[in-house]
Enzyme design. Structure first.
Site, PDB file in Angstrom:
ATOM      1  N   GLU A  85       0.936  -1.149  -0.082  1.00  0.00           N
ATOM      2  CA  GLU A  85      -0.132   0.008  -0.115  1.00  0.00           C
ATOM      3  C   GLU A  85       0.876   1.265  -0.030  1.00  0.00           C
ATOM      4  O   GLU A  85       1.910   1.344   0.765  1.00  0.00           O
ATOM      5  CB  GLU A  85      -0.880  -0.098   1.210  1.00  0.00           C
ATOM      6  CG  GLU A  85      -1.871  -1.173   1.013  1.00  0.00           C
ATOM      7  CD  GLU A  85      -2.993  -0.904   0.154  1.00  0.00           C
ATOM      8  OE1 GLU A  85      -3.285   0.184  -0.044  1.00  0.00           O
ATOM      9  OE2 GLU A  85      -3.536  -1.800  -0.300  1.00  0.00           O
ATOM     10  N   THR A 135      11.467   3.184   0.564  1.00  0.00           N
ATOM     11  CA  THR A 135      11.512   4.773  -0.089  1.00  0.00           C
ATOM     12  C   THR A 135      12.219   5.454   0.780  1.00  0.00           C
ATOM     13  O   THR A 135      12.864   5.196   2.000  1.00  0.00           O
ATOM     14  CB  THR A 135      10.072   4.938   0.131  1.00  0.00           C
ATOM     15  OG1 THR A 135       9.607   6.247   0.389  1.00  0.00           O
ATOM     16  CG2 THR A 135       9.743   4.333   1.532  1.00  0.00           C
ATOM     17  N   ASP A 136      12.428   6.665   0.105  1.00  0.00           N
ATOM     18  CA  ASP A 136      13.261   7.841   1.056  1.00  0.00           C
ATOM     19  C   ASP A 136      12.394   8.154   2.324  1.00  0.00           C
ATOM     20  O   ASP A 136      12.818   8.816   3.234  1.00  0.00           O
ATOM     21  CB  ASP A 136      13.578   8.897   0.170  1.00  0.00           C
ATOM     22  CG  ASP A 136      12.344   9.507  -0.390  1.00  0.00           C
ATOM     23  OD1 ASP A 136      11.181   9.058  -0.330  1.00  0.00           O
ATOM     24  OD2 ASP A 136      12.580  10.579  -1.249  1.00  0.00           O
ATOM     25  N   GLU A 137      11.199   7.872   2.244  1.00  0.00           N
ATOM     26  CA  GLU A 137      10.193   8.572   3.338  1.00  0.00           C
ATOM     27  C   GLU A 137      10.512   7.743   4.691  1.00  0.00           C
ATOM     28  O   GLU A 137      10.044   8.317   5.761  1.00  0.00           O
ATOM     29  CB  GLU A 137       8.761   8.421   3.115  1.00  0.00           C
ATOM     30  CG  GLU A 137       8.417   8.955   1.728  1.00  0.00           C
ATOM     31  CD  GLU A 137       6.877   9.036   1.316  1.00  0.00           C
ATOM     32  OE1 GLU A 137       6.251   9.188   2.408  1.00  0.00           O
ATOM     33  OE2 GLU A 137       6.721   9.082   0.057  1.00  0.00           O
ATOM     34  N   TYR A 161       2.475   5.061   6.404  1.00  0.00           N
ATOM     35  CA  TYR A 161       2.898   4.576   5.335  1.00  0.00           C
ATOM     36  C   TYR A 161       4.568   4.291   5.518  1.00  0.00           C
ATOM     37  O   TYR A 161       4.883   3.327   5.378  1.00  0.00           O
ATOM     38  CB  TYR A 161       2.829   5.466   4.132  1.00  0.00           C
ATOM     39  CG  TYR A 161       3.486   4.957   2.902  1.00  0.00           C
ATOM     40  CD1 TYR A 161       3.660   3.892   2.348  1.00  0.00           C
ATOM     41  CD2 TYR A 161       4.568   6.057   2.281  1.00  0.00           C
ATOM     42  CE1 TYR A 161       4.359   3.632   1.385  1.00  0.00           C
ATOM     43  CE2 TYR A 161       5.443   5.456   1.308  1.00  0.00           C
ATOM     44  CZ  TYR A 161       5.257   4.385   0.903  1.00  0.00           C
ATOM     45  OH  TYR A 161       6.000   4.158  -0.160  1.00  0.00           O
ATOM     46  N   LYS A 165       6.640   0.889   5.951  1.00  0.00           N
ATOM     47  CA  LYS A 165       7.871   0.481   4.996  1.00  0.00           C
ATOM     48  C   LYS A 165       9.020   0.419   6.075  1.00  0.00           C
ATOM     49  O   LYS A 165       9.636  -0.414   5.489  1.00  0.00           O
ATOM     50  CB  LYS A 165       8.090   1.582   3.863  1.00  0.00           C
ATOM     51  CG  LYS A 165       7.070   1.720   2.935  1.00  0.00           C
ATOM     52  CD  LYS A 165       6.822   0.561   1.990  1.00  0.00           C
ATOM     53  CE  LYS A 165       8.218   0.264   1.190  1.00  0.00           C
ATOM     54  NZ  LYS A 165       7.749  -0.691   0.193  1.00  0.00           N
TER      55      LYS A 165
END
Ligand code: NAD
Ligand code: TYD
Length: 362
Positions: A85, A135-137, A161, A165
């Protein structure tokens, strides 16, 4: 022949990756396992090059028995794990599915590989690889002049999110460290390009502008992202699969730092040029400030020295070139757009996320 299991290959990056690999790697067979959630569509996979080297299975990565069966039946030696997601706004309004798919789903895949690859086949780093897409997040948010994220930057995820991750990344590392599972991991910045579901900034703005709908800018619009054209991401992943060091992670990014307002202005300019007869000219007039995203990360930036120096990868597309290609693609794929616009789920998402946002409120 290398037998690759791609998870989430009917989504945006996954479908671009399947197409990229079939086009560039003649010795690869791909099995695509995808649940076909709202974000995944068989229409992202029509007209594949070399369809004889491709098989689709509809299913859930949380179904460990199904994954084990695929690993055995197709003698899978490589997993590229995209399924997730992925939309921050959805994770704020409903985090449950993010915990389930991103954390439990990754755990279930890891357990299947532990059983089939390590216990049954006694596989080693020369024969198998689990590549995890992140991800970079996971690194959190940067202030305006802070240095870009490195692979060694501590994780500090802010949204459900990003937290889900980050959790999955930690599980992947733990399976490498504890069980010796041969893994590689990539953390990539914001992608854009063909087949991106129009809930994310760039395709949402293109579709709204084409329809003369307002272009919702969260908060002051000065948030900064690093944007990468999706094909460059696919090439980087393949480079890591071929030449990356087992157990290592690599940052991937586009080396640019536009604000959201600059991105939207560029899209509007391109549409003004490509649609001279549009009644919505100039498209910038459609911009509308709306209430900000709760906990909105201010800035992401990626230091990509490691992948550049060790593996010789650099993005091929500049931002303007990539945006131009992307707008062209959406203008040329009206059938694809109409199929998504007809989805009830998509319409109800737009209502849920945008009608409640009061104009200009922070
Ligand atoms: P997407 O939302 O477009 O596609 C996700 C795909 O996963 C869909 O096809 C969906 O059907 C499938 N899926 C969801 N739950 C599943 C389940 N339980 N079992 C099997 N399949 C399932 O996502 P995307 O933008 O292509 O992102 C792919 C990956 O790349 C994700 O892991 C994401 O975190 C990562 N990533 C994305 C970006 C970006 O800008 N889009 C940037 C960095 C990293
Ligand atoms: P998005 O594409 O959702 O990616 P992410 O949140 O993972 O970076 O959003 C990119 C940026 O654009 C982010 O700062 C939020 C902003 N944004 C808007 O201003 N309006 C919108 O309607 C959307 C979807 C995003």
């Amino acid at each position: 022949m290398r037998n690759v299991l791609v998870t989430g290959g009917a989504g945006f990056i996954g479908s671009n990756f399947v197409r990229y690999v079939l086009r560039t790697q003649p010795d690869v067979f791909i099995v695509n396992l995808d649940l076909l959630t709202y974000a995944g569509s068989p229409e992202n996979l029509i007209d594949l090059p070399s369809p004889d080297r491709y098989e689709f299975t509809k299913g859930d990565i949380c179904n460990q028995a199904l994954v084990e069966d695929i690993l055995r039946r197709h003698a899978i030696d490589t997993i590229v794990h995209f399924a997730a997601e992925t939309h921050v706004d959805r994770s704020i309004l409903g985090p449950n599915a993010f915990v389930q798919t991103n954390i439990f789903g990754t755990f279930s895949l890891l357990e299947a590989t532990r059983k089939v690859w390590l216990d049954e086949n006694k596989a080693d780093a020369k024969t198998v690889r689990f590549h995890h897409i992140s991800t970079d997040e996971v690194f959190g948010s940067l202030t305006a002049d802070a240095p870009a994220f490195k692979e060694t930057t501590p994780y500090s995820p802010n949204s459900p999110y990003a937290a889900s991750k980050a959790s999955s990344d930690h599980l992947v590392r733990a399976y490498s460290h504890t069980y010796g599972l041969p893994i590689t991991l990539t953390n990539c910045s914001n992608n854009y390009g063909p087949y991106q579901f129009p809930e994310k900034l760039i395709p949402l703005m293109i579709l709204n502008a084409l329809d003369g709908k307002s272009l919702p800018i969260y908060g002051d619009g000065k948030q900064i992202r690093d944007w990468l054209y999706v094909e460059d991401h696919c090439e980087a992943i393949w480079r890591v699969l071929e030449h990356g060091q087992i157990g290592e992670s690599y940052n991937i990014g586009g080396n640019n730092q536009p604000t959201n307002l600059e991105i939207v202005d560029s899209i509007c300019e391109i549409l003004d040029e490509l649609q001279p007869g549009s009644p919505y000219q100039p498209h910038v007039g459609l911009k509308k400030p709306v209430a900000d995203r709760p906990g909105h990360d201010r800035r992401y930036a990626m230091n990509t020295d490691k992948i550049e120096l060790e593996l010789g990868w650099q993005p091929k597309h500049g931002l303007r070139e990539g945006l131009l290609k992307t707008v062209h693609w959406y203008l040329e794929h009206n059938d694809w757009i109409q199929a998504i616009r007809k989805q009830k789920e998509y319409q109800s998402w737009l209502e849920k996320n945008y009608t409640e946002r009061v104009e200009g409120r922070q």
